[in-house]
Design a protein around this motif. Structure first.
Motif, PDB file in Angstrom:
ATOM      1  N   TYR A  84      36.968  18.841  39.513  1.00 25.22           N
ATOM      2  CA  TYR A  84      37.290  19.876  38.532  1.00 25.22           C
ATOM      3  C   TYR A  84      37.914  21.023  39.315  1.00 25.22           C
ATOM      4  N   GLU A  85      38.999  21.594  38.806  1.00 22.39           N
ATOM      5  CA  GLU A  85      39.463  22.866  39.365  1.00 22.39           C
ATOM      6  C   GLU A  85      38.682  23.935  38.609  1.00 22.39           C
ATOM      7  N   TYR A  86      37.529  24.286  39.163  1.00 20.70           N
ATOM      8  CA  TYR A  86      36.492  25.005  38.434  1.00 20.70           C
ATOM      9  C   TYR A  86      36.650  26.513  38.589  1.00 20.70           C
ATOM     10  N   ASN A  87      36.857  27.174  37.466  1.00 21.25           N
ATOM     11  CA  ASN A  87      36.945  28.628  37.451  1.00 21.25           C
ATOM     12  C   ASN A  87      35.529  29.191  37.352  1.00 21.25           C
ATOM     13  N   VAL A  88      35.024  29.714  38.458  1.00 21.37           N
ATOM     14  CA  VAL A  88      33.642  30.182  38.482  1.00 21.37           C
ATOM     15  C   VAL A  88      33.458  31.466  37.689  1.00 21.37           C
ATOM     16  N   PHE A  89      34.550  32.135  37.318  1.00 18.06           N
ATOM     17  CA  PHE A  89      34.442  33.381  36.561  1.00 18.06           C
ATOM     18  C   PHE A  89      34.022  33.131  35.118  1.00 18.06           C
ATOM     19  N   ASP A  90      34.743  32.221  34.426  1.00 16.71           N
ATOM     20  CA  ASP A  90      34.370  31.962  33.033  1.00 16.71           C
ATOM     21  C   ASP A  90      34.697  30.545  32.559  1.00 16.71           C
ATOM     22  N   GLN A  91      34.993  29.650  33.503  1.00 14.57           N
ATOM     23  CA  GLN A  91      35.220  28.229  33.200  1.00 14.57           C
ATOM     24  C   GLN A  91      36.398  27.993  32.252  1.00 14.57           C
ATOM     25  N   ASN A  92      37.344  28.914  32.213  1.00 16.15           N
ATOM     26  CA  ASN A  92      38.550  28.732  31.416  1.00 16.15           C
ATOM     27  C   ASN A  92      39.780  28.935  32.274  1.00 16.15           C
ATOM     28  N   ALA A  93      40.896  28.429  31.790  1.00 14.04           N
ATOM     29  CA  ALA A  93      42.130  28.488  32.556  1.00 14.04           C
ATOM     30  C   ALA A  93      42.574  29.928  32.797  1.00 14.04           C
ATOM     31  N   ILE A  94      43.235  30.120  33.914  1.00 16.58           N
ATOM     32  CA  ILE A  94      43.907  31.386  34.226  1.00 16.58           C
ATOM     33  C   ILE A  94      45.401  31.093  34.165  1.00 16.58           C
ATOM     34  N   ILE A  95      46.068  31.678  33.178  1.00 12.10           N
ATOM     35  CA  ILE A  95      47.483  31.389  32.939  1.00 12.10           C
ATOM     36  C   ILE A  95      48.258  32.697  32.853  1.00 12.10           C
ATOM     37  N   GLY A  96      49.289  32.821  33.674  1.00 12.38           N
ATOM     38  CA  GLY A  96      50.142  34.009  33.619  1.00 12.38           C
ATOM     39  C   GLY A  96      50.326  34.640  34.984  1.00 12.38           C
ATOM     40  N   ARG A  97      50.973  35.800  34.976  1.00 22.84           N
ATOM     41  CA  ARG A  97      51.293  36.502  36.223  1.00 22.84           C
ATOM     42  C   ARG A  97      50.100  37.280  36.745  1.00 22.84           C
ATOM     43  N   HIS A  98      50.103  37.477  38.063  1.00 22.90           N
ATOM     44  CA  HIS A  98      49.163  38.405  38.671  1.00 22.90           C
ATOM     45  C   HIS A  98      49.806  39.792  38.644  1.00 22.90           C
ATOM     46  N   PRO A  99      49.050  40.836  38.322  1.00 26.08           N
ATOM     47  CA  PRO A  99      49.648  42.173  38.223  1.00 26.08           C
ATOM     48  C   PRO A  99      50.360  42.645  39.485  1.00 26.08           C
ATOM     49  N   GLU A 100      49.978  42.101  40.638  1.00 28.06           N
ATOM     50  CA  GLU A 100      50.563  42.575  41.885  1.00 28.06           C
ATOM     51  C   GLU A 100      51.735  41.730  42.363  1.00 28.06           C
ATOM     52  N   VAL A 101      51.986  40.602  41.703  1.00 23.47           N
ATOM     53  CA  VAL A 101      53.086  39.718  42.116  1.00 23.47           C
ATOM     54  C   VAL A 101      53.893  39.347  40.871  1.00 23.47           C
ATOM     55  N   ASP A 102      55.046  39.984  40.721  1.00 19.78           N
ATOM     56  CA  ASP A 102      55.812  39.891  39.480  1.00 19.78           C
ATOM     57  C   ASP A 102      56.241  38.480  39.130  1.00 19.78           C
ATOM     58  N   ASN A 103      56.608  37.707  40.133  1.00 19.08           N
ATOM     59  CA  ASN A 103      57.258  36.419  39.850  1.00 19.08           C
ATOM     60  C   ASN A 103      56.412  35.211  40.238  1.00 19.08           C
TER      61      ASN A 103
END
Length: 390
Positions: free
Chosen positions: A315-334
């Motif tokens: 599992y690519e397990y998100n230990v924060f809330d077990q849901n996908a992380i989709i989108g940009r990081h605020p510090e890296v635009d692209n």
């Protein structure tokens, strides 16, 4: 609009993004870097490969509603040179079971699922016994069953079909490992591979699955996604279970038919779930101590079981809330992330591919809004809570 997109990882998520990008805009250059084109260790190939609408959040339900629509039409969507792929989709349904402690939550989830158009039936104990007479219902208060739109399929077949179609549409696949991401301020400028090749990019997508944390670290970004091993057991049994769905016991143990046998599994206890355990090992103690006793209690015919085969995947397990992380990081635009699906990647892959392609091409979501899954929620400690994590 971006003309050069480099995707790190060519599993179902990465290949779905590549497919939707080239389908939507054939002028975009898409390069997918996948270190193992055999997918021998990928989650896409090693999972139990199933899809359900039985989630507790509207977005999760909507992502899987599009997922089943995509899977049903895969022959037409992913045909190459007139040859239509098949993933052996079997809509056998999910059956979530609840004791009195969980019945209220099951009813709340069912109301949400029905409102969104999912074909789910809520069953009391008598109805469960009538539809599934092989089931021990002594401690059960309710069950929720997917009449259609839920089931299982060939995960390896799906990733191969997406890859071949993306290639047919003009995406380039490179068999290599990513060694570094070159960053200039808030932008990634190049992807450098282990072989020394350099790929200039306007956008880079992290779709590296269980290895996505390592890719994020190349940008000094802390991605809360870890490789958590899950063992799956293929068992034979003389049990005759008519109309057998994918059953989720209140304990979290699951099983479903697989041809003339069954596959089963469960997640280990949270205090015994370390990172990066070797995939060439299987947790036999979990089967002996937890899975088999639970199955024998829930289905008395399962007292006679024999393990035929077993394997492990991540599992690519998100230990924060077990849901996908989709989108940009605020510090890296692209740099766009598509990670941490925690066991839901195959079924959410089509919606993720469509959404990420929209984000790249238009700067926003134009169909289903996935912004609730953005990276900002992690940084701001706002978990996206899904009750039905399996």
């Amino acid at each position: 609009m971006s003309s050069r997109v480099v995707i790190v990882g060519g599993g179902v998520i990465g290949s779905s993004i590549a497919y939707f990008l080239r389908l939507s805009d054939p002028t975009v250059s898409v390069t997918v870097i996948e270190r193992d084109p055999t997918y021998a260790r990928s989650s896409s190939a090693l999972s139990a490969a199933s899809i359900r609408q039985q989630f507790s959040t509207p977005l999760s339900v909507q992502m899987s509603l599009f997922g089943i629509e995509f899977l049903r039409s895969i022959g037409e969507r992913l045909a190459v040179d007139g040859t239509q792929p098949s993933i052996d989709l079997h809509e056998g349904g999910y059956l979530f079971l609840a004791t009195s402690a969980g019945a209220g939550t099951l009813r709340e989830n069912h109301a949400l699922q029905q409102r969104l158009g999912a074909d789910i039936s809520l069953l009391d104990t008598a109805a469960l016994q009538a539809r599934f007479p092989w089931l021990n219902t002594d401690d059960l208060a309710a069950g929720a069953f997917g009449e259609s739109g839920e089931g299982w399929f060939d995960g390896y077949g799906l990733v191969q079909a997406l890859r071949k179609k993306a290639q047919a549409l003009g995406a380039r696949y490179v068999a290599d490992d990513v060694a570094a991401l070159q960053r200039d301020g808030s932008r990634v400028t190049e992807v450098v591979t282990a072989s020394g090749e350099r790929y200039v990019c306007d956008v880079v997508v992290n779709a590296a699955g269980a290895w996505s944390r390592r890719v994020a670290q190349m940008l000094d970004i802390d991605l809360p996604v870890y490789a958590r091993r899950r063992s799956i057991f293929n068992v034979s049994s003389p049990a005759q279970l008519e109309h057998c769905p994918l059953l989720i016991d209140p304990t979290g143990v699951y099983f479903r038919p697989e041809g003339k046998s069954f596959i089963c599994g469960t997640s280990p206890a949270a205090d015994n779930d370390p990172d990066d355990l070797p995939l060439d090992e299987v947790d036999h103690a979990l089967f002996d101590d937890v899975i088999w006793p639970t199955l024998a209690n829930r289905v008395p015919q399962f007292e006679a079981l024999r393990v035929q085969n077993c394997w492990s995947g991540y599992y690519e397990y998100n230990v924060f809330d077990q849901n996908a992380i989709i989108g940009r990081h605020p510090e890296v635009d692209n740099c766009i992330f598509a990670n941490g699906f925690s066991g839901h990647g195959l079924q959410q892959g089509p919606a993720t591919g469509r959404g990420v392609s929209e984000l790249i091409l238009h700067g926003r979501y134009t169909t289903l809004d996935l912004s609730a899954l953005n990276f900002a929620r992690v940084l701001e400690k706002r978990p996206f809570v899904e009750k039905n994590v399996v």
